[in-house]
Design an enzyme around this catalytic site. Structure first.
Site: not given
Ligand SMILES: *[C@@H]1O[C@H](CO)[C@@H](O)[C@H](O)[C@H]1NC(C)=O
Ligand SMILES: *[C@@H]1O[C@H](CO)[C@@H](O)[C@H](O)[C@H]1NC(C)=O
Ligand SMILES: *[C@@H]1O[C@H](CO)[C@@H](O)[C@H](O)[C@H]1NC(C)=O
Length: 364
Positions: A47, A336, A339
């Site tokens: 991610s 978040d 991340h």
């Protein structure tokens, strides 16, 4: 107590090598990884660098909705796990390449018309085949390399009909990998032997790097694993609350050390291959320190994510549709709980390419 002499001389070599690289911009033996002229960037990872592959997969781990992308071109949620650009985007920009499109979102026609690289990265996945699968579908490292193989066989061979042109394209392209943290996030716990875990993980990682090499890749940009122990989703549960989980960081650090050492070993065997090692681990640790996270006159928030603005360590590591984000994402390191913000990613690019404090060419 001294180190074995072979180790000593190895460290010395690495040191000399780093000194060389920072003082000499280009040497004949060492292809230039800083400022090199690459025809394409192929991105493999999780991610941190997913540019939208998970949009097209059946999984709970997605980011193609607001507030993600609020600072991306036109405020568009693309499936990047940030408010804006990822480090893969900054790398593409630095090398003068277009932002790399997510492979899973492209039509066959588009795949047959792109020679500047594809992004295969997939949120929640990792090096081990089972990593992240609890959350739904994702593309594991070996599957990403399978997809790249398909790209070569089905798409690139159509565009480079002369085999030597194709080999040249592959050998000159840059292959970025940024993967491994989810293996720790899903499978590492207090009872896991850190050394064994790192060795097994590295073993599987190197197999895939060798596969890329045998397909023709010769230039690698290897991003190490982030200090998961200092991420908001971890520190919210640590004792005392807010402190980094040091055993977890040590375990990840052990993997990173082994990774860097084996890249030196590979460099020794594969003379025609170059590796740029990016120390993302220490970049984030440093960024958390007040001395280096200043933007203008204020400090970046280094502990809480921007989204959700009120984070109590709930079940997910992403923000959800309808989550309330903070007003200025780029005042935080973390967008978040898992991340970074565009701000952090931009600082990474500066540290890697301008300061060259975290990115180093790997020597034998
Ligand atoms: C192929 O790529 C070019 C630019 O690289 C673009 O202008 C064109 O629209 C593309 N064609 C298709 C069919 O995607
Ligand atoms: C901890 O990880 C090991 C594998 O390293 C696994 O066998 C074990 O079930 C895990 N324990 C817990 C409590 O999750
Ligand atoms: C970081 O943000 C959180 C949530 O908005 C806030 O409670 C905390 O005080 C901030 N920390 C700093 C150092 O500004």
């Amino acid at each position: 107590m001294g180190l074995p002499s072979s180790l000593n001389s190895c460290f010395l070599l690495i040191l000399l090598c780093l000194v060389n690289i920072s003082t000499i911009n280009s040497t004949k033996q060492e292809p230039v990884l800083f400022g090199g002229n690459f025809p394409a960037l192929y991105v493999i990872g999780d991610s941190l660098v997913d540019s939208g592959n998970n949009n097209n997969l059946e999984t709970r781990v997605k980011s193609n909705f607001p507030p993600y992308g609020s600072d991306f071109e036109g405020g568009k949620a693309t499936g990047r796990f940030s408010n804006g650009k990822t480090i893969a985007d900054y790398i593409a920009i630095y090398y003068g390449l277009p932002l790399v499109p997510a492979y899973m979102g492209l039509s066959e026609e588009q795949k047959n018309n792109i020679t500047t690289g594809f992004n295969y990265a997939s949120a929640s996945c990792g090096i081990f085949p089972d990593t992240g699968k609890r959350m739904g579908k994702c593309l594991s490292l070996s599957v990403q390399v399978d997809l790249f193989t398909e790209t070569v066989e089905k798409n690139l061979k159509k565009m480079f009909t002369n085999p030597s042109d194709l080999s040249k394209h592959l050998a000159e392209s840059l292959f970025m990998t940024a993967i491994g943290v989810n293996d720790y996030a899903f499978f590492f716990n207090k009872t896991t032997n850190p050394n064994e875990f790192a060795t097994n993980l590295l073993h599987d990682y190197l197999i895939q790097i060798e596969r890329l090499h045998s397909l023709g890749a010769r230039k690698f940009f290897i991003n190490n694993v982030k200090p998961l122990g200092c991420y908001p989703n971890v520190i919210v549960r640590s004792e005392p609350r807010g402190s980094c989980n040091e055993p977890l960081n040590r375990a990840v650090g052990l993997f990173n050390t082994k990774l860097r050492e084996s890249l030196s070993g590979m460099k020794k065997k594969l003379k025609d291959t170059s590796f740029l090692y990016s120390d993302y681990f220490n970049f984030i640790l440093k960024l958390r320190e007040p001395s280096s996270n200043q933007v203008g006159s204020s400090l970046l928030n280094a502990t809480s994510p921007c989204c959700p603005e009120v984070y109590d360590g709930g079940l997910t590591t992403t923000c959800m549709p309808g989550s309330v984000a903070c007003k200025v994402p780029d005042s935080h390191i973390f967008f978040d709980p898992f991340h970074p913000t565009q701000q952090a990613n931009s600082k990474y690019a500066t540290a890697c390419f301008q300061e060259r404090s975290i990115c180093h060419v790997v020597c034998e």
